[in-house]
Design an enzyme around this catalytic site. Structure first.
Site, PDB file in Angstrom:
ATOM      1  N   SER A  33       8.557   1.420  16.057  1.00 12.79           N
ATOM      2  CA  SER A  33       9.173   1.533  17.383  1.00 12.79           C
ATOM      3  C   SER A  33      10.100   0.364  17.686  1.00 12.79           C
ATOM      4  CB  SER A  33       8.097   1.657  18.480  1.00 12.79           C
ATOM      5  OG  SER A  33       8.629   2.208  19.660  1.00 12.79           O
ATOM      6  N   LYS A  46      12.497   7.433  22.258  1.00 16.91           N
ATOM      7  CA  LYS A  46      12.967   7.425  20.875  1.00 16.91           C
ATOM      8  C   LYS A  46      12.865   8.794  20.209  1.00 16.91           C
ATOM      9  CE  LYS A  46      12.158   2.488  20.046  1.00 16.91           C
ATOM     10  NZ  LYS A  46      11.353   1.925  21.134  1.00 16.91           N
ATOM     11  N   SER A  49       8.824   4.150  25.167  1.00 15.55           N
ATOM     12  CA  SER A  49       9.351   4.466  23.838  1.00 15.55           C
ATOM     13  C   SER A  49       9.304   5.940  23.469  1.00 15.55           C
ATOM     14  CB  SER A  49       8.601   3.664  22.770  1.00 15.55           C
ATOM     15  OG  SER A  49       9.184   2.406  22.602  1.00 15.55           O
TER      16      SER A  49
END
Length: 310
Positions: A156, A104, A101
Site C-alpha cells: 500500500s 487504491k 487506501s
C-alpha cells in the site's frame, strides 16, 4: 552488501504495522537472491481514457438476506455475490464515508489498463515526497511497472500510487480527473477521489455499495485478481537495495479459508476499512466494512452469512 526492504504487514494508507507512522521505507541488511516471480497471465493493454462500454449494472437487488441476524460493528457494510452482482446483505450501503487506501482499488484498475506490465518506469522527484507510508522509491531510479503494482496493492505504498498515476496520465491531477470520470462511467454515484493513494481524507469518499461494485468490475482484469490474492512476493531491485519483500497487509488471506483479496485501509478519519473477497465451492463473495473496530471479524461474519445461504 545486499539490502532488503522488508515490508511489514499493516492495514491501509498511513499505517505501519497497525500504527500510523512516517518511517516507512527502511532497509535491513540480509543476503538474498530471489528468483524473479512469474507474472500473472499476459493481457492485452489498451492505452485509452476510461472504459469504452462499462457494465450498466454492477450490483442489483434489495438485500436477499435482509433481516438475517448478523453482528457487524462497522456502521456501513455490505456483502454481495461477486459472480452475479446480487446484493445479499447490507447496512447503510449508500452512506458516504472516508475510505483511506481502499482508494487504491480504483488506482490499480485504471493504471493496469494504461501502464504496460513490463514497462520501465523512471521515478519522478515528486513521488518521493508523498507523506506517510512509502516503500522508499528514489528520484530517477528505474523499475518495472509490475513491481510497483505489487507494492501498491500489497504494501500500500503511497509513492507507488502517485508514480503509477503519473505514468498513466502524465500527472497526478490528470489521473484524478480520470479516476472521477471512471467512477461516473461505472455508475458509482457516491464516490469521489482527491488523491490516488487515499492519504487525503477531505473530499475522498465512497460507500460500501460503490466499493463492492468497483471491486466486482476490477476482478475482470486477471492481473488485478492475481495481485490482491498474493500473500508475499520477493523481487529483485537495483543497487544498493538489490531486493525487496512485499507482504500483503490483508491478514484475512491467512485468517479465512478461501480468502483471495482485496484491500485494507486506515486513516484517523476513516477508521479501519476492508474490502474482502473469498471463494468457496466455486462461488465468490465480496464483503465491504467501513470504519470497523474489528474489520476482520466483521468481514468473516459477512462472508459466513453469504456462504451459509448459498
Amino acid at each position: 552488501m545486499l539490502v532488503l526492504l522488508v515490508v511489514l504487514a499493516a492495514a491501509g494508507a498511513g499505517v505501519w504495522f497497525g500504527r500510523h507512522s512516517a518511517t516507512a521505507g527502511q532497509h535491513h541488511s540480509v543476503a538474498l537472491h530471489p528468483a524473479k516471480p512469474k507474472p500473472p497471465p499476459a493481457q492485452k493493454v489498451s492505452h485509452r481514457h476510461p472504459t469504452a462500454q462499462p457494465p450498466t449494472r454492477l450490483l442489483y437487488g434489495t438485500p436477499l438476506l435482509a433481516g438475517a441476524q448478523v453482528r457487524v460493528r462497522a456502521p456501513a457494510a455490505i456483502v454481495v455475490d461477486a459472480d452475479t452482482g446480487r446484493v445479499l446483505w447490507a447496512e447503510r450501503p449508500h452512506q458516504r464515508r472516508k475510505i483511506a487506501s481502499l482508494t487504491k482499488i480504483m488506482t490499480a484498475t485504471l493504471a493496469l489498463r494504461e501502464v504496460p506490465w513490463q514497462s520501465r518506469i523512471t521515478v519522478a522527484r515528486s513521488v518521493t515526497r508523498v507523506p506517510l507510508v512509502r516503500e522508499g522509491l528514489r528520484t530517477g531510479e528505474h523499475a518495472r511497472a509490475w513491481k510497483l503494482f505489487y507494492a501498491l496493492l500489497l504494501f500500500s505504498g503511497n509513492d507507488d500510487a502517485n508514480q503509477l498515476a503519473i505514468s498513466s496520465a502524465g500527472s497526478v491531477h490528470a489521473f484524478l480527473r480520470e479516476m472521477n470520470a471512471e467512477a461516473r462511467e461505472l455508475g458509482l454515484r457516491d464516490t469521489h477521489y482527491t488523491s490516488p493513494s487515499g492519504i487525503r481524507d477531505h473530499g475522498n469518499y465512497s460507500t460500501p455499495w460503490d466499493l463492492a461494485a468497483l471491486t466486482r468490475y476490477a476482478f475482470r482484469n486477471p492481473r488485478f485478481n492475481q495481485l490482491v490474492r498474493t500473500k508475499e512476493i520477493h523481487v529483485r531491485w537495483a543497487a544498493p537495495t538489490n531486493s525487496k519483500i512485499y507482504v500483503n497487509n490483508n491478514f484475512l488471506l491467512h485468517l479465512y479459508t478461501g480468502a483471495n483479496g482485496v484491500k485494507t485501509g486506515y486513516t484517523h478519519e476513516s477508521g479501519w476499512c476492508l474490502v474482502a473477497s473469498a471463494t468457496k465451492h466455486g462461488r465468490r463473495l465480496i464483503a465491504v466494512v467501513l470504519d470497523s473496530p474489528n474489520m476482520y471479524a466483521d468481514a468473516r461474519r459477512l462472508l459466513n452469512l453469504g456462504f451459509s445461504r448459498g
